[in-house]
Write an enzyme that holds these catalytic residues in place. Structure first.
Site, PDB file in Angstrom:
ATOM      1  N   LYS A 173      -1.034  -9.567   2.908  1.00  0.00           N
ATOM      2  CA  LYS A 173      -0.437  -8.934   4.296  1.00  0.00           C
ATOM      3  C   LYS A 173      -1.463  -7.792   4.860  1.00  0.00           C
ATOM      4  CE  LYS A 173       2.603  -5.831   4.149  1.00  0.00           C
ATOM      5  NZ  LYS A 173       2.209  -4.772   4.978  1.00  0.00           N
ATOM      6  N   GLU A 228      -2.001  -5.546   8.657  1.00  0.00           N
ATOM      7  CA  GLU A 228      -1.282  -4.771   9.679  1.00  0.00           C
ATOM      8  C   GLU A 228      -1.834  -5.069  11.014  1.00  0.00           C
ATOM      9  OE1 GLU A 228       0.535  -1.189   7.093  1.00  0.00           O
ATOM     10  OE2 GLU A 228      -0.456  -0.775   8.894  1.00  0.00           O
ATOM     11  N   ASP A 281       0.748  -1.156  -0.083  1.00  0.00           N
ATOM     12  CA  ASP A 281       0.065   0.086   0.068  1.00  0.00           C
ATOM     13  C   ASP A 281       0.964   1.249  -0.033  1.00  0.00           C
ATOM     14  OD1 ASP A 281       1.044  -0.166   2.634  1.00  0.00           O
ATOM     15  OD2 ASP A 281      -0.919  -0.012   3.589  1.00  0.00           O
ATOM     16  N   SER A 282       2.161   1.118  -0.018  1.00  0.00           N
ATOM     17  CA  SER A 282       3.143   2.164  -0.243  1.00  0.00           C
ATOM     18  C   SER A 282       3.145   2.852  -1.478  1.00  0.00           C
ATOM     19  CB  SER A 282       4.693   1.895   0.221  1.00  0.00           C
ATOM     20  OG  SER A 282       4.990   0.574  -0.498  1.00  0.00           O
ATOM     21  N   ASP A 292      -0.921  -6.427  -0.391  1.00  0.00           N
ATOM     22  CA  ASP A 292      -1.303  -5.552   0.859  1.00  0.00           C
ATOM     23  C   ASP A 292      -2.777  -5.478   1.034  1.00  0.00           C
ATOM     24  OD1 ASP A 292       0.315  -4.888   2.926  1.00  0.00           O
ATOM     25  OD2 ASP A 292       1.267  -3.406   1.906  1.00  0.00           O
ATOM     26  N   GLU A 340       8.510  -3.561  11.400  1.00  0.00           N
ATOM     27  CA  GLU A 340       8.946  -2.400  10.773  1.00  0.00           C
ATOM     28  C   GLU A 340       9.425  -1.314  11.844  1.00  0.00           C
ATOM     29  OE1 GLU A 340       7.477   1.128   7.802  1.00  0.00           O
ATOM     30  OE2 GLU A 340       6.372  -0.719   8.015  1.00  0.00           O
TER      31      GLU A 340
END
Length: 262
Positions: free
Chosen positions: A110, A112, A42-43, A81, A179
């Site tokens: 993925k 979070e 998502d970056s 993501d 991270e």
């Protein structure tokens, strides 16, 4: 590489390499590289679309870029993501998001955080979809964290991260990204888990490392965190090529009729 290789890497102590990728052309280059796996992160909200954080990424956006990457890198293991709030609305909408990203060409998703997500992780895994966890600095929670800050320096937070790492592993995650956590904490978590850890700003003791493609190649000029290493001065090389093209056009050196004409 397939899902079972992650565990093999963990057991043999082989380091994992993961790089983000968002487009077909870059993916085609990565497909010929020795990099183990690709993250369609998502970056892309920041790197591709210029937003200040990852919150603007959508399921449709991730799926579109995953599709492009899958076409360019058919031989790589691709993780997609799950973007902001896509797995917190309802079980049905979570699985719709998972389905869209997997159908686009990902081999895993993925997500979070651990709090509130453990049942979701189990449900996705039970549905036959591998899940990668993500702990420490979780960019989707940037407003709750108060900014892009190292997580785990306070003992209470460190203990919580150690507990959450165990929880996501027990819930079925095949790997977890750590991270921006202190190196010693990342080493302790890595040692305690049966699954591999992939670090970014978490020191050298994780099971592997991940970097953003544009950062790794030195294409981003304003983002320079302490943990980042540029493996190429990409922005300068690209600028030189563009300036050279401009010069040759204006001086009539390009195109050359003998070499480039029909």
């Amino acid at each position: 590489m397939n899902i079972h290789d992650f565990q093999k890497y963990k057991e043999t102590g082989t380091k994992l390499s993961m790089v983000t990728c968002y487009d077909y052309s870059s993916a085609a280059i990565m497909n010929t590289s020795k990099v183990d796996c690709i993250l369609v992160g998502d970056s892309l909200s920041m790197v591709v679309y210029g937003h200040p954080n990852t919150l603007m990424a959508t399921v449709e956006m991730i799926a579109l870029h995953t599709q492009a990457v899958a076409k360019g890198a058919p031989d790589k293991f691709i993780v997609g993501d799950l973007p902001f709030c896509s797995y917190r609305k309802s079980r049905i909408r979570t699985m719709q998001a998972v389905e869209e990203i997997m159908r686009a060409g990902a081999q895993a998703v993925k997500l979070e955080g651990a709090a509130g997500n453990l049942k979701t992780i189990r449900h996705i895994v039970e549905g036959g979809v591998p899940v990668m966890g993500h702990l420490g600095l979780t960019p989707q929670a940037i407003n709750a964290l108060g900014g892009f800050k190292v997580q785990g320096r306070i003992p209470e937070v460190a203990e919580r991260l150690k507990r959450e790492a165990r929880e996501v592993a027990e819930a079925g995650c095949f790997a977890v990204v750590l991270e921006c956590v202190p190196s010693a904490l990342a080493a302790e978590i890595t040692e305690s888990l049966p699954i591999p850890t992939i670090g970014i700003g978490a020191g050298p003791y994780t099971s592997g490392q991940v970097l953003v493609y544009q950062d790794l190649l030195g294409l981003t000029q304003t983002f320079k965190p302490k943990f980042l290493k540029n493996f190429l001065n990409g922005s300068e090389l690209v600028r030189e090529a563009l300036d050279n093209f401009d010069l040759q056009v204006k001086t009539a050196l390009y195109p050359n009729l003998q070499e480039h004409g029909y």
